[in-house]
Design a protein around this motif. Structure first.
Motif, mmCIF file in Angstrom:
data_model
loop_
_atom_site.group_PDB
_atom_site.id
_atom_site.type_symbol
_atom_site.label_atom_id
_atom_site.label_comp_id
_atom_site.label_asym_id
_atom_site.label_seq_id
_atom_site.Cartn_x
_atom_site.Cartn_y
_atom_site.Cartn_z
ATOM 1 N N GLU A 172 0.809 -1.210 0.000
ATOM 2 C CA GLU A 172 0.000 0.000 0.000
ATOM 3 C C GLU A 172 0.848 1.268 0.000
ATOM 4 O O GLU A 172 0.512 2.261 -0.643
ATOM 5 C CB GLU A 172 -0.937 0.018 1.210
ATOM 6 N N ARG A 201 5.271 3.521 -2.625
ATOM 7 C CA ARG A 201 5.803 4.753 -3.214
ATOM 8 C C ARG A 201 6.448 5.624 -2.147
ATOM 9 O O ARG A 201 7.550 6.155 -2.348
ATOM 10 C CB ARG A 201 4.691 5.544 -3.919
ATOM 11 N N TYR A 202 5.746 5.792 -1.048
ATOM 12 C CA TYR A 202 6.286 6.599 0.051
ATOM 13 C C TYR A 202 7.593 5.999 0.564
ATOM 14 O O TYR A 202 8.585 6.706 0.758
ATOM 15 C CB TYR A 202 5.259 6.671 1.178
ATOM 16 N N ARG A 233 -7.708 12.213 -3.717
ATOM 17 C CA ARG A 233 -7.129 12.625 -4.987
ATOM 18 C C ARG A 233 -5.722 13.208 -4.823
ATOM 19 O O ARG A 233 -4.974 13.316 -5.801
ATOM 20 C CB ARG A 233 -8.040 13.658 -5.670
ATOM 21 N N ARG A 259 -3.542 11.933 -2.577
ATOM 22 C CA ARG A 259 -2.698 10.972 -1.859
ATOM 23 C C ARG A 259 -1.393 10.688 -2.598
ATOM 24 O O ARG A 259 -0.324 10.675 -1.986
ATOM 25 C CB ARG A 259 -3.452 9.665 -1.612
ATOM 26 N N ARG A 260 -1.464 10.435 -3.912
ATOM 27 C CA ARG A 260 -0.228 10.081 -4.629
ATOM 28 C C ARG A 260 0.779 11.226 -4.643
ATOM 29 O O ARG A 260 1.962 11.006 -4.338
ATOM 30 C CB ARG A 260 -0.545 9.623 -6.058
ATOM 31 N N GLU A 280 2.403 11.412 -1.272
ATOM 32 C CA GLU A 280 3.373 10.348 -1.008
ATOM 33 C C GLU A 280 4.768 10.759 -1.457
ATOM 34 O O GLU A 280 5.752 10.572 -0.725
ATOM 35 C CB GLU A 280 2.963 9.061 -1.736
ATOM 36 N N TRP A 281 4.846 11.325 -2.648
ATOM 37 C CA TRP A 281 6.150 11.743 -3.167
ATOM 38 C C TRP A 281 6.670 12.958 -2.407
ATOM 39 O O TRP A 281 7.860 13.019 -2.054
ATOM 40 C CB TRP A 281 6.050 12.063 -4.663
#
Length: 257
Positions: free
Chosen positions: A82, A85-86, A135, A137-138, A141-142
């Motif tokens: 989950e 990416r983070y 929307r 969240r991604r 994460e970065w």
């Protein structure tokens, strides 16, 4: 070679470092994070910053392995999938930024240590909450991962941004503890690799860091035992107050020496 390790600091400083690490292990076991913050804030009060950073590396690796082992393997794998990416950007940034730690002036280093400690602790202490919509969240994460990894590469701690990020996602408490363990565990391996490459961890400082495994382990066991027998909210607030005071002292040293 071991003689060189003993010459890193006077005997009283070794004893004080064991005490700081014991407290840090207890905090980690009780609330699941803040071990690097407590250690780096405490050790930097009487040790060279690079020696302090070297000392925290192996205890951080061990503590996060112990934290993840308290959960079933399937849950840890699900958390990894989950939040991959983070975790990826945190680990990459830790390795990259750790290479610059030996060229930063001492007073700048104190500021880099102190300012994030004070700001992030105060933010949590006063109860500020952020919410990240699905929307966003991604990108978050970065972005948060970039900041967390950069701070982690320089100071050895990337916990507060991670905790704030998980809170902003409304992550349930049990899952939050698990995700913290996975993020910190993989990040700590990156920190280990980064400082082996940077030279901060070497034949002299590795035994020093290994010696701190003992108080870290003992502190965590007491923290695990206490975690179900105390008010975690009040304990967390007291911990944050201590971190604000310690971080403010680091800022003072960075500004006026």
């Amino acid at each position: 070679m071991f003689q060189d390790t003993l010459q890193l600091m006077p005997l009283w400083a070794f004893a004080a470092a064991f005490g700081v690490t014991l407290v840090a292990g207890f905090v980690k076991g009780a609330i699941g994070f803040a071990m690097p913050l407590v250690m780096i804030s405490g050790l930097s009060l009487f040790l060279d910053p690079l020696v302090a950073v070297a000392g925290i590396v192996l205890p951080i690796v061990m503590s996060n392995i112990l934290q993840v082992m308290r959960f079933p393997l399937a849950e840890a794998v699900a958390a990894l999938r989950e939040f991959w990416r983070y975790i990826l950007v945190v680990c990459v940034m830790i390795v990259i930024v750790a290479q610059f730690i030996t060229v930063i002036p001492t007073q700048t280093f104190y500021l880099v240590l102190g300012v994030p400690v004070v700001i992030l602790s105060l933010v949590q202490l006063i109860g500020v909450r952020f919410h990240i919509a699905p929307r966003w969240r991604r990108p978050s994460e970065w972005g948060v991962g970039f900041v967390s990894g950069a701070i982690g590469g320089l100071t050895g701690t990337w916990g507060p941004p991670t905790v704030l990020y998980l809170i902003a996602l409304d992550t349930p408490k049990a899952k939050q503890m698990l995700v913290q363990g996975v993020v910190y565990g993989l990040g700590s391996v990156s920190l280990l690799a980064g400082h082996l490459q940077s030279g901060v961890l070497n034949a002299v400082t590795i035994p020093w860091s290994a010696a701190l495994l003992v108080p870290a382990f003992l502190g965590m066991q007491v923290g695990f035992w206490m975690s179900d027998r105390m008010n975690p909210v009040m304990f967390r607030r007291a911990t944050l107050v201590v971190l604000v005071i310690a971080g403010a002292n680091l800022v003072r040293r960075g500004l006026i020496g």
